[in-house]
Every structure is written in C-alpha cells, then in structure tokens.
Design a protein around this motif. Structure first.
Motif, PDB file in Angstrom:
ATOM      1  N   UNK A  16      43.024  28.244  44.159  1.00  0.00           N
ATOM      2  CA  UNK A  16      43.363  29.640  44.418  1.00  0.00           C
ATOM      3  C   UNK A  16      42.514  30.571  43.548  1.00  0.00           C
ATOM      4  N   UNK A  17      42.279  30.168  42.303  1.00  0.00           N
ATOM      5  CA  UNK A  17      41.412  30.950  41.414  1.00  0.00           C
ATOM      6  C   UNK A  17      39.994  31.017  41.985  1.00  0.00           C
ATOM      7  N   UNK A  18      39.483  29.883  42.464  1.00  0.00           N
ATOM      8  CA  UNK A  18      38.143  29.848  43.050  1.00  0.00           C
ATOM      9  C   UNK A  18      38.071  30.679  44.330  1.00  0.00           C
ATOM     10  N   UNK A  19      39.113  30.653  45.128  1.00  0.00           N
ATOM     11  CA  UNK A  19      39.144  31.456  46.350  1.00  0.00           C
ATOM     12  C   UNK A  19      39.079  32.934  46.010  1.00  0.00           C
ATOM     13  N   UNK A  20      39.854  33.362  45.027  1.00  0.00           N
ATOM     14  CA  UNK A  20      39.820  34.777  44.627  1.00  0.00           C
ATOM     15  C   UNK A  20      38.417  35.166  44.145  1.00  0.00           C
ATOM     16  N   UNK A  21      37.800  34.291  43.393  1.00  0.00           N
ATOM     17  CA  UNK A  21      36.436  34.544  42.916  1.00  0.00           C
ATOM     18  C   UNK A  21      35.465  34.640  44.104  1.00  0.00           C
ATOM     19  N   UNK A  22      35.603  33.750  45.078  1.00  0.00           N
ATOM     20  CA  UNK A  22      34.732  33.771  46.257  1.00  0.00           C
ATOM     21  C   UNK A  22      34.925  35.061  47.051  1.00  0.00           C
ATOM     22  N   UNK A  23      36.166  35.482  47.234  1.00  0.00           N
ATOM     23  CA  UNK A  23      36.445  36.725  47.960  1.00  0.00           C
ATOM     24  C   UNK A  23      35.807  37.901  47.228  1.00  0.00           C
ATOM     25  N   UNK A  24      36.000  37.977  45.914  1.00  0.00           N
ATOM     26  CA  UNK A  24      35.404  39.064  45.120  1.00  0.00           C
ATOM     27  C   UNK A  24      33.887  39.067  45.239  1.00  0.00           C
ATOM     28  N   UNK A  25      33.274  37.908  45.185  1.00  0.00           N
ATOM     29  CA  UNK A  25      31.818  37.812  45.266  1.00  0.00           C
ATOM     30  C   UNK A  25      31.328  38.237  46.655  1.00  0.00           C
ATOM     31  N   UNK A  26      32.023  37.863  47.695  1.00  0.00           N
ATOM     32  CA  UNK A  26      31.658  38.303  49.049  1.00  0.00           C
ATOM     33  C   UNK A  26      31.726  39.827  49.152  1.00  0.00           C
ATOM     34  N   UNK A  27      32.802  40.416  48.623  1.00  0.00           N
ATOM     35  CA  UNK A  27      32.946  41.876  48.642  1.00  0.00           C
ATOM     36  C   UNK A  27      31.800  42.536  47.884  1.00  0.00           C
ATOM     37  N   UNK A  28      31.491  41.992  46.708  1.00  0.00           N
ATOM     38  CA  UNK A  28      30.403  42.521  45.885  1.00  0.00           C
ATOM     39  C   UNK A  28      29.069  42.458  46.634  1.00  0.00           C
ATOM     40  N   UNK A  29      28.774  41.323  47.253  1.00  0.00           N
ATOM     41  CA  UNK A  29      27.502  41.138  47.972  1.00  0.00           C
ATOM     42  C   UNK A  29      27.363  42.121  49.131  1.00  0.00           C
ATOM     43  N   UNK A  30      28.482  42.504  49.730  1.00  0.00           N
ATOM     44  CA  UNK A  30      28.447  43.432  50.861  1.00  0.00           C
ATOM     45  C   UNK A  30      28.629  44.888  50.426  1.00  0.00           C
ATOM     46  N   UNK A  31      28.797  45.115  49.116  1.00  0.00           N
ATOM     47  CA  UNK A  31      28.956  46.474  48.620  1.00  0.00           C
ATOM     48  C   UNK A  31      30.288  47.098  49.007  1.00  0.00           C
ATOM     49  N   UNK A  32      31.321  46.257  49.111  1.00  0.00           N
ATOM     50  CA  UNK A  32      32.653  46.724  49.483  1.00  0.00           C
ATOM     51  C   UNK A  32      33.540  46.666  48.246  1.00  0.00           C
ATOM     52  N   UNK A  33      34.273  47.735  48.013  1.00  0.00           N
ATOM     53  CA  UNK A  33      35.144  47.818  46.851  1.00  0.00           C
ATOM     54  C   UNK A  33      36.147  46.673  46.827  1.00  0.00           C
ATOM     55  N   UNK A  34      36.480  46.252  45.631  1.00  0.00           N
ATOM     56  CA  UNK A  34      37.481  45.202  45.468  1.00  0.00           C
ATOM     57  C   UNK A  34      38.900  45.758  45.559  1.00  0.00           C
ATOM     58  N   UNK A  35      39.027  47.045  45.882  1.00  0.00           N
ATOM     59  CA  UNK A  35      40.338  47.673  46.012  1.00  0.00           C
ATOM     60  C   UNK A  35      40.884  47.490  47.430  1.00  0.00           C
ATOM     61  N   UNK A  36      40.659  46.348  47.998  1.00  0.00           N
ATOM     62  CA  UNK A  36      41.159  46.030  49.334  1.00  0.00           C
ATOM     63  C   UNK A  36      41.987  44.764  49.239  1.00  0.00           C
ATOM     64  N   UNK A  37      42.639  44.439  50.337  1.00  0.00           N
ATOM     65  CA  UNK A  37      43.453  43.226  50.370  1.00  0.00           C
ATOM     66  C   UNK A  37      42.961  42.311  51.486  1.00  0.00           C
TER      67      UNK A  37
END
Length: 148
Positions: A16-37
C-alpha cells in the motif's frame, strides 16, 4: 484510498505504501497536483469479471479496470476524485507467476498502467501503446521496480 474487498490473496502492508508512492509519482510526472483522490479497490476474479461485463461488455475477468470521474483531466478543479482503479489481486498473482516477476511488481505495474488510463492515455494503437508503455516504465524505473 485503498479498499481490500477480497480474501483470496494476502499482501504485506508495504504494498500500500508503494502504491501511494506510485500514484504520487504518476501525478508528478503529469504535472497534476497531489491534492486529488484516487480510489483503489482490490477484488477477486469473480468481482472484476462482473465489473468488466457490466461496464465494458466483456464477459471475462481482467487484471485491472480504470473508471475516470471526469471527461477531460485538464478541466478538473481540485480537490476532486479523478477516478477509481479496480485490481484483481487474484489475477495479479497469476500474472506475476506467469511472467516470472514479483507480485509487488505486477500490482505496481497495474496501478501505474491504470493511472495513465485515468489521465486519458490508451493503448488502442501501436503509437499510443508505445507512449503509454514509456510513461509506465519511467515511473517504475524511478521507483526501482525493474523488469526481472
């Protein structure tokens, strides 16, 4: 948000920790704020089969489904749930065994793959498949999750 709705495949909480990290990294790569769900549900083959049949008209189990909650990601206003990801842990385990790599790598690949679907990417043509695969591999490599 991660919701485990299956009892067939057990997993370590580290995933679950790795999944959260992967989601954050995907958002970062696409320039999308991490203030989403993003909602991620773990299910078994039976449940994903029903979802695949009911929502895609494909009467068989699959490994992962993506359900965007918007028409165009560039038009979303934050905070918002951008979508839902449903992963069959049962199928992920089967595929990890089939491909000869770890269960964790398979689940992370499916998560990243689905995130890019939520962003609007698809693999409907060879060119689009290459674009999507490159983005997926960049995220996984940056996380140190390499093909084994």
């Amino acid at each position: 948000m991660i919701d485990n709705r299956q009892k067939i495949v057990s997993y370590d909480q580290e995933i679950e920790t790795l999944i959260r990290k992967a989601v954050d990294l995907c958002l970062e790569k696409e320039g999308i704020s991490k203030e989403i769900e993003v909602s991620i549900s773990f299910v078994d083959n039976e449940e994903i089969h029903i979802l695949n049949r009911d929502f895609r008209g494909v009467d068989r189990p699959t490994d992962v489904l993506s359900f965007p909650q918007y028409v165009n990601i560039k038009e979303i206003e934050e905070p918002i749930c951008i979508g839902d990801i449903v992963i069959s842990l049962e199928r992920a385990k089967e595929q990890a065994d089939e491909y000869g790599h770890s269960f964790e790598r398979e689940v992370l690949f499916l998560t990243v793959h689905s995130m890019f679907h939520l962003f609007g990417y698809d693999h409907d043509t060879e060119e689009n498949r290459k674009i999507m695969r490159k983005k997926e591999e960049e995220v996984l490599e940056e996380m140190g999750i390499l093909r084994e």
